[in-house]
Design an enzyme around this catalytic site. Structure first.
Site, PDB file in Angstrom:
ATOM      1  N   HIS A 176     -14.558   1.509   2.872  1.00  0.00           N
ATOM      2  CA  HIS A 176     -13.133   1.701   2.550  1.00  0.00           C
ATOM      3  C   HIS A 176     -12.811   3.123   2.088  1.00  0.00           C
ATOM      4  O   HIS A 176     -11.959   3.782   2.672  1.00  0.00           O
ATOM      5  CB  HIS A 176     -12.682   0.699   1.477  1.00  0.00           C
ATOM      6  N   HIS A 195      17.948  -5.592 -22.707  1.00  0.00           N
ATOM      7  CA  HIS A 195      18.843  -4.916 -21.769  1.00  0.00           C
ATOM      8  C   HIS A 195      19.250  -3.517 -22.235  1.00  0.00           C
ATOM      9  O   HIS A 195      19.960  -2.822 -21.525  1.00  0.00           O
ATOM     10  CB  HIS A 195      20.102  -5.764 -21.550  1.00  0.00           C
ATOM     11  N   GLU A 233      15.425  -4.917  -7.280  1.00  0.00           N
ATOM     12  CA  GLU A 233      15.646  -3.514  -7.644  1.00  0.00           C
ATOM     13  C   GLU A 233      14.645  -2.586  -6.960  1.00  0.00           C
ATOM     14  O   GLU A 233      14.994  -1.503  -6.486  1.00  0.00           O
ATOM     15  CB  GLU A 233      15.548  -3.325  -9.171  1.00  0.00           C
ATOM     16  N   HIS A 248     -10.954   8.046   3.158  1.00  0.00           N
ATOM     17  CA  HIS A 248     -11.048   6.625   3.520  1.00  0.00           C
ATOM     18  C   HIS A 248     -11.288   6.471   5.017  1.00  0.00           C
ATOM     19  O   HIS A 248     -10.327   6.418   5.798  1.00  0.00           O
ATOM     20  CB  HIS A 248      -9.752   5.911   3.127  1.00  0.00           C
TER      21      HIS A 248
HETATM   22  C1  LIG Z   1       0.091   0.676  -5.955  1.00  0.00           C
HETATM   23  C2  LIG Z   1      -1.329   1.010  -5.654  1.00  0.00           C
HETATM   24  N1  LIG Z   1      -2.294   0.424  -6.362  1.00  0.00           N
HETATM   25  C3  LIG Z   1      -3.594   0.742  -6.165  1.00  0.00           C
HETATM   26  C4  LIG Z   1      -3.937   1.671  -5.226  1.00  0.00           C
HETATM   27  C5  LIG Z   1      -5.394   2.063  -5.028  1.00  0.00           C
HETATM   28  N2  LIG Z   1      -5.871   1.467  -3.758  1.00  0.00           N
HETATM   29  C6  LIG Z   1      -5.945   2.180  -2.632  1.00  0.00           C
HETATM   30  S1  LIG Z   1      -6.352   1.246  -1.300  1.00  0.00           S
HETATM   31  C7  LIG Z   1      -6.462  -0.145  -2.254  1.00  0.00           C
HETATM   32  C8  LIG Z   1      -6.737  -1.509  -1.656  1.00  0.00           C
HETATM   33  C9  LIG Z   1      -7.567  -1.495  -0.471  1.00  0.00           C
HETATM   34  O1  LIG Z   1      -7.456  -2.685   0.257  1.00  0.00           O
HETATM   35  P1  LIG Z   1      -6.595  -2.754   1.564  1.00  0.00           P
HETATM   36  O2  LIG Z   1      -5.185  -2.548   1.242  1.00  0.00           O
HETATM   37  O3  LIG Z   1      -6.937  -4.033   2.240  1.00  0.00           O
HETATM   38  O4  LIG Z   1      -7.078  -1.533   2.428  1.00  0.00           O
HETATM   39  P2  LIG Z   1      -8.408  -1.432   3.304  1.00  0.00           P
HETATM   40  O5  LIG Z   1      -9.554  -1.754   2.392  1.00  0.00           O
HETATM   41  O6  LIG Z   1      -8.263  -2.395   4.392  1.00  0.00           O
HETATM   42  O7  LIG Z   1      -8.454  -0.022   3.757  1.00  0.00           O
HETATM   43  C10 LIG Z   1      -6.201   0.147  -3.576  1.00  0.00           C
HETATM   44  C11 LIG Z   1      -6.257  -0.847  -4.683  1.00  0.00           C
HETATM   45  C12 LIG Z   1      -2.897   2.255  -4.482  1.00  0.00           C
HETATM   46  N3  LIG Z   1      -3.130   3.163  -3.558  1.00  0.00           N
HETATM   47  N4  LIG Z   1      -1.610   1.886  -4.707  1.00  0.00           N
END
Ligand SMILES: Cc1ncc(C[n+]2csc(CCOP(=O)(O)OP(=O)(O)O)c2C)c(N)n1
Length: 678
Positions: free
Chosen positions: A274, A485, A423, A43
């Site tokens: 990204h 539960h 939680e 990334h």
């Molecule tokens: C709980 C979770 N869900 C999904 C992902 C997969 N994932 C990695 S980055 C991302 C989103 C990217 O958007 P952002 O947080 O704005 O990061 P940026 O594009 O700015 O690097 C996702 C869905 C993850 N790492 N963790």
């Protein structure tokens, strides 16, 4: 002009060589582009976009000493947006962490390197927690910031006085756990927690506006935080905002408007930067745009020197801190050092042994949640490092011992935390406290709600943290609250998790022994699955040895050569003992094996396991939960007495009868299987 346009224009006119801010930030960008390109995965966008924020934070504020990465009073930095791992690896290389060589950067995401796809705790120095599952980092950081204040309340501000900084992305703030985390941090006024939000308005699918219309700043403000928005490419604005946040009496959010993939002419500001390599051609163009002419993985010496000097900034602070620690009264200093090392004090084993003797004599018929409370009265009196809590079920989980005072925003000297109905946030905060060091966190909710904490439990296990989950109301035995539960699949699913010990004790003595094991194991989290209903004392003879330590032991031998082995856990050990009596009455020698921890049992030698399960006997397992996982013990000739689906709402004794989890059913199953065999 928007702040972003302003800073993009400014970029052209500023020096991008030597020791300038721009050159130092571009060093991060170059390393991120190159490492992702070489790995052909990763990334680049986030590290390139957040490079200015990180440069200001690490060169002007963050109190660390790369030559002593585990200095207890260092500031904590949590890269909550773990997918931007190259940002952290680049920083650590540039700052001069010994283990983070340029070779490691070249080997980004490769087997055996310390530069894993997402930052992993314990792989590289300076990685304070494993991140990658979005939202976990910010929630873990709350526990770190809380631990910092709690250590200060015990050892003084001269020993514990550091900030916790988080770099979070849109994804971190969209995840539900962030809501719990910011609520808890705001309530406790954790003013030394500073979240830098990489506010780039881009996620994987495209623009953030595809899925978000909320106002992050207002959300934080409503939770009692300070919130500000700045240009995340303007070093002066970043520095001023951090300066202000450090003086605040509340936790702070700094939304830093950035451009994802900053510096890439065709991919900046787009989701295409990204999560994939930019490509050789685009990297060439980005180098031109950034004024970066050096070869891949090469940092010009003036820029590298500037970073290395930044890495040395706090060596003197560290030395001064060591002097302050040395000047503490000897007992206080020793206690601090012991707690940081995670070792238990000398008197611990003795206190457990004395209490075990008493229990064996008293034979209390307590629910194991009550046994746990009584055990905690003993444990907490000898372990000042335990921090209890509950997700609003204190009276049900029985996690608060006699002397425990609640932690409040005005007084961090207590050792019990009202986490509220949070939680997931609670579990993540416990990880943060354990990682911070100085505390052994434990806390409770109902076992069925381990589902609400599972992502954080998984991280406790993956990171090898001593976090103790006190999960009560562990079966249909909870009764009238009904199937919502009543856990049925939870024991099996938790047992499937590597490096997690799931304990299900049968009485007060076993509960104490399981607590002892959970506390003594520094590198493994534990779940204590405890009953709501009262249970008889089954351990009526004193044994100096911890019989739960090998996961299973023969509780009641057969009258002669056993034909049947009854294997049971927790509340069903009572049923196994009654089934044994029925079988023996009918002339069938049967033995009872209590199995409080299958995870530990599985680690024993083959001989021990075969011997314990009773080679050649018919094996009947009894557990008021699903069968999944039990067949490896009962084999083709055995049977299972337990749940086949969800529970129901009724008094517990009626449910046990209704679902056929009875001594009669177990004895009948044993007889049927014996008949099949002959
Ligand atoms: C709980 C979770 N869900 C999904 C992902 C997969 N994932 C990695 S980055 C991302 C989103 C990217 O958007 P952002 O947080 O704005 O990061 P940026 O594009 O700015 O690097 C996702 C869905 C993850 N790492 N963790």
């Amino acid at each position: 002009m928007t702040p972003t346009e302003k800073s993009v224009n400014a970029e052209k006119s500023k020096s991008t060589r030597g020791a300038s801010h721009e050159a130092m930030a571009n060093a991060i960008r170059a390393l991120a582009m190159d490492a992702v390109q070489k790995a052909n995965s990763g990334h680049p966008g986030m590290p390139m976009g957040a490079a200015d924020i990180a440069t200001v934070l690490f060169t002007k504020f963050l109190k660390i000493d790369p030559r002593q990465p585990d200095w207890p009073d260092r500031d904590r930095f949590v890269l909550s947006a773990g997918h931007g791992s190259m940002l952290l690896y680049a920083l650590n290389y540039l700052l001069g962490y010994e283990d983070m060589t340029i070779e490691q950067i070249r080997n980004f995401r490769q087997l055996g390197s310390i530069t894993a796809g997402h930052p992993e705790y314990g792989h590289a120095a300076g990685v304070e927690t494993t991140t990658g599952p979005l939202g976990q980092g910010i929630a873990t950081a709350v526990g770190m910031a809380l631990a910092e204040r709690m250590m200060a309340a015990r050892f003084g501000d001269e020993i514990s006085d550091h900030y916790t900084y988080v770099l979070a992305s849109d994804g971190d703030l969209m995840e539900g756990v962030s809501h719990e985390a910011i609520g808890l941090a705001g309530h406790l006024k954790l003013s030394k927690l500073i979240v830098l939000y990489d506010d780039n308005e881009i996620t994987i699918d495209g623009a953030l506006s595809l899925s978000e219309s909320g106002d992050a700043l207002k959300r934080f403000e409503a939770a009692g935080w300070n919130a500000a928005r700045i240009d995340g490419h303007n070093a002066d604005e970043i520095a001023a905002a951090i300066e202000k946040a450090r003086k605040s009496d509340r936790p702070s959010l700094i939304a830093c408007r950035t451009v994802i993939g900053y510096g890439s002419p065709n991919k900046a500001g787009k989701s295409s930067s990204h999560g994939s390599p930019l490509g050789d051609d685009e990297i060439k163009l980005a180098r031109e745009k950034l004024g970066w002419s050096d070869e891949p993985f090469t940092i010009p010496s003036a820029t590298l020197d500037a970073w290395r000097i930044a890495g040395l900034r706090h060596a003197k602070d560290r030395q001064a801190w060591e002097e302050r620690l040395a000047a503490l009264p000897a007992d206080k200093r020793t206690d601090f050092e012991r707690r940081i090392s995670g070792d238990l004090p000398g008197g611990f084993a003795k206190a457990i042994a004395a209490y075990k003797e008493k229990l064996v004599a008293d034979k209390p018929k307590w629910a194991t949640r009550k046994s746990s409370e009584e055990a905690l009265n003993v444990i907490n009196a000898v372990l000042p490092e335990t921090v209890g809590g509950s997700a609003d079920l204190t009276g049900s989980n029985n996690t608060r011992s006699k002397e425990q005072k609640a932690v409040t925003a005005d007084d961090f000297s207590g050792s019990f935390i009202h986490y509220g109905i949070r939680e997931h946030g609670m579990a993540a905060a416990m990880n943060g406290m354990a990682l911070h060091k100085g505390f052994i966190p434990y806390s409770g909710t109902f076992l069925v709600f381990t589902d609400y904490c599972r992502p954080s439990i998984r991280l406790s296990a993956l990171m090898g943290q001593r976090v103790i989950y006190v999960m009560t109301h562990d079966s249909i035995g909870l009764g009238e609250d009904g199937p919502t539960h009543q856990p049925v699949e939870h024991l099996a699913s938790l047992r499937a998790m590597p490096n997690l010990h799931v304990f299900r004790p049968a009485d007060a003595v076993e509960t104490l022994e399981c607590w002892q094991l959970a506390l003594e194991e520094k590198g493994t989290p534990s779940i204590l699955a405890l009953s709501r209903q009262n249970l008889p004392a089954v351990r009526t003879e004193y044994s100096e040895k911890n019989l739960c330590a090998r996961g299973a032991y023969e509780l009641s031998p057969a009258s002669s050569k056993a034909q049947v082995s009854l294997l049971a856990t927790g509340s069903e050990v009572e049923i196994a003992l009654a089934a044994q009596a029925l079988l023996e009455n009918d002339g069938i020698p049967a033995r009872v094996v209590s199995m409080p921890c299958l995870d530990l049992f599985d680690q024993q030698s083959r001989e021990f396991r075969e011997d314990m399960l009773g080679e050649g006997t018919v094996k009947i397992a009894i557990e008021a939960a699903v069968r999944y996982g039990w067949d490896r013990y009962i084999g083709p000739d055995g049977d299972f007495i337990g749940m086949e689906g969800f529970g129901a709402s009724a008094p517990a004794p009626d449910l046990y009868k209704h679902f056929n989890i009875t001594p009669e059913a177990a004895a009948a199953a044993a007889k049927a299987r014996l008949a099949d065999k002959s």
